[in-house]
Motif scaffolding. Sequence first.
Motif, PDB file in Angstrom:
ATOM      1  N   GLY A  57      10.362  -0.182  -0.830  1.00 12.61           N
ATOM      2  CA  GLY A  57       8.411   1.248  -1.592  1.00 12.61           C
ATOM      3  C   GLY A  57       7.424  -0.218  -2.303  1.00 12.61           C
ATOM      4  O   GLY A  57       6.573  -0.426  -1.974  1.00 12.61           O
ATOM      5  N   ALA A  58       8.637  -0.430  -2.944  1.00  9.28           N
ATOM      6  CA  ALA A  58       7.468  -1.228  -4.124  1.00  9.28           C
ATOM      7  C   ALA A  58       6.589  -2.447  -3.491  1.00  9.28           C
ATOM      8  O   ALA A  58       5.799  -2.489  -3.515  1.00  9.28           O
ATOM      9  CB  ALA A  58       7.776  -2.025  -5.315  1.00  9.28           C
ATOM     10  N   GLU A  59       7.370  -3.222  -3.011  1.00 12.04           N
ATOM     11  CA  GLU A  59       7.201  -4.505  -2.311  1.00 12.04           C
ATOM     12  C   GLU A  59       5.564  -3.647  -0.813  1.00 12.04           C
ATOM     13  O   GLU A  59       4.929  -4.913  -0.810  1.00 12.04           O
ATOM     14  CB  GLU A  59       7.743  -4.988  -1.404  1.00 12.04           C
ATOM     15  N   ASP A  60       5.918  -2.728  -0.263  1.00 18.68           N
ATOM     16  CA  ASP A  60       4.595  -1.836   0.507  1.00 18.68           C
ATOM     17  C   ASP A  60       3.487  -1.840  -0.491  1.00 18.68           C
ATOM     18  O   ASP A  60       2.570  -1.986   0.134  1.00 18.68           O
ATOM     19  CB  ASP A  60       5.883  -0.843   1.234  1.00 18.68           C
ATOM     20  N   LEU A  61       3.882  -1.012  -1.141  1.00 21.23           N
ATOM     21  CA  LEU A  61       2.501  -0.878  -2.321  1.00 21.23           C
ATOM     22  C   LEU A  61       1.587  -1.233  -2.405  1.00 21.23           C
ATOM     23  O   LEU A  61       1.163  -1.706  -2.914  1.00 21.23           O
ATOM     24  CB  LEU A  61       3.031   0.401  -2.998  1.00 21.23           C
ATOM     25  N   THR A  62       2.789  -2.432  -3.260  1.00 20.50           N
ATOM     26  CA  THR A  62       2.066  -3.815  -3.682  1.00 20.50           C
ATOM     27  C   THR A  62       1.652  -4.529  -2.574  1.00 20.50           C
ATOM     28  O   THR A  62       0.223  -4.984  -2.872  1.00 20.50           O
ATOM     29  CB  THR A  62       3.312  -4.416  -4.390  1.00 20.50           C
ATOM     30  N   GLN A  63       1.414  -4.645  -1.588  1.00 21.89           N
ATOM     31  CA  GLN A  63       1.551  -5.312  -0.718  1.00 21.89           C
ATOM     32  C   GLN A  63      -0.350  -4.590  -0.291  1.00 21.89           C
ATOM     33  O   GLN A  63      -1.053  -5.325   0.072  1.00 21.89           O
ATOM     34  CB  GLN A  63       1.934  -5.270   0.524  1.00 21.89           C
ATOM     35  N   ASP A  64      -0.210  -3.103   0.401  1.00 21.18           N
ATOM     36  CA  ASP A  64      -1.001  -1.817   0.304  1.00 21.18           C
ATOM     37  C   ASP A  64      -1.815  -2.414  -1.114  1.00 21.18           C
ATOM     38  O   ASP A  64      -3.001  -2.398  -0.447  1.00 21.18           O
ATOM     39  CB  ASP A  64      -0.394  -0.941   0.839  1.00 21.18           C
ATOM     40  N   THR A  65      -1.754  -2.325  -1.775  1.00 23.23           N
ATOM     41  CA  THR A  65      -3.064  -2.318  -2.762  1.00 23.23           C
ATOM     42  C   THR A  65      -3.941  -3.415  -2.947  1.00 23.23           C
ATOM     43  O   THR A  65      -5.055  -3.884  -2.476  1.00 23.23           O
ATOM     44  CB  THR A  65      -1.975  -2.155  -5.023  1.00 23.23           C
ATOM     45  N   PHE A  66      -3.366  -4.739  -2.221  1.00 26.93           N
ATOM     46  CA  PHE A  66      -4.068  -5.839  -1.984  1.00 26.93           C
ATOM     47  C   PHE A  66      -4.767  -5.715  -1.071  1.00 26.93           C
ATOM     48  O   PHE A  66      -6.049  -6.410  -0.980  1.00 26.93           O
ATOM     49  CB  PHE A  66      -3.145  -7.089  -2.519  1.00 26.93           C
ATOM     50  N   VAL A  67      -4.652  -5.314   0.035  1.00 24.73           N
ATOM     51  CA  VAL A  67      -4.945  -5.397   1.258  1.00 24.73           C
ATOM     52  C   VAL A  67      -5.736  -4.877   1.508  1.00 24.73           C
ATOM     53  O   VAL A  67      -7.063  -5.021   1.854  1.00 24.73           O
ATOM     54  CB  VAL A  67      -3.496  -4.924   2.479  1.00 24.73           C
ATOM     55  N   LEU A  68      -5.577  -3.749   0.476  1.00 27.74           N
ATOM     56  CA  LEU A  68      -7.124  -2.540   0.034  1.00 27.74           C
ATOM     57  C   LEU A  68      -8.198  -3.001  -1.066  1.00 27.74           C
ATOM     58  O   LEU A  68      -9.646  -2.696  -0.258  1.00 27.74           O
ATOM     59  CB  LEU A  68      -6.597  -1.114  -0.575  1.00 27.74           C
ATOM     60  N   THR A  69      -7.664  -3.722  -1.779  1.00 25.69           N
ATOM     61  CA  THR A  69      -8.628  -4.616  -2.625  1.00 25.69           C
ATOM     62  C   THR A  69      -9.624  -5.227  -1.890  1.00 25.69           C
ATOM     63  O   THR A  69     -11.137  -5.731  -2.093  1.00 25.69           O
ATOM     64  CB  THR A  69      -8.534  -4.886  -3.779  1.00 25.69           C
ATOM     65  N   LYS A  70      -8.954  -6.479  -1.152  1.00 22.92           N
ATOM     66  CA  LYS A  70      -9.230  -7.486   0.198  1.00 22.92           C
ATOM     67  C   LYS A  70     -10.308  -7.060   1.499  1.00 22.92           C
ATOM     68  O   LYS A  70     -11.710  -7.100   1.784  1.00 22.92           O
ATOM     69  CB  LYS A  70      -8.659  -8.352   0.754  1.00 22.92           C
ATOM     70  N   GLY A  71      -9.893  -5.523   1.829  1.00 17.76           N
ATOM     71  CA  GLY A  71     -10.424  -5.454   2.758  1.00 17.76           C
ATOM     72  C   GLY A  71     -11.759  -4.723   3.092  1.00 17.76           C
ATOM     73  O   GLY A  71     -12.785  -4.742   1.983  1.00 17.76           O
TER      74      GLY A  71
END
Length: 97
Positions: A57-71
């Motif tokens: 879950g931590a890996e997924d949320l961390t990845q989502d965090t950076f995907v959202l900042t780049k989107g």
Amino acid sequence: MITSVLPAVRDESRDDLITGWALAARGGDSDAFDLFVRALHPDVRRHVRFLGADHQGAEDLTQDTFVLTKGPGSRYMRQRASATAPPEPCGHASPAP
């Protein structure tokens, strides 16, 4: 697994590097964004784990965090959210009689 590009020691020069990468990434520099993610990924993942997420879950949320900042909509989403958010209460409301 993403490995950090910076030593674990916190200092002003580290913060300056990360800030520089963030500003360059905001301007469209994809290499700077990569460095920004690599620098902060371990810290973000550690914080998410601290908040209670399991390893995956931590890996997924961390990845989502950076995907959202780049989107492409990230800046729009922040502006839109602040424009449509209800006003914050300025004090405690008295209970109704």
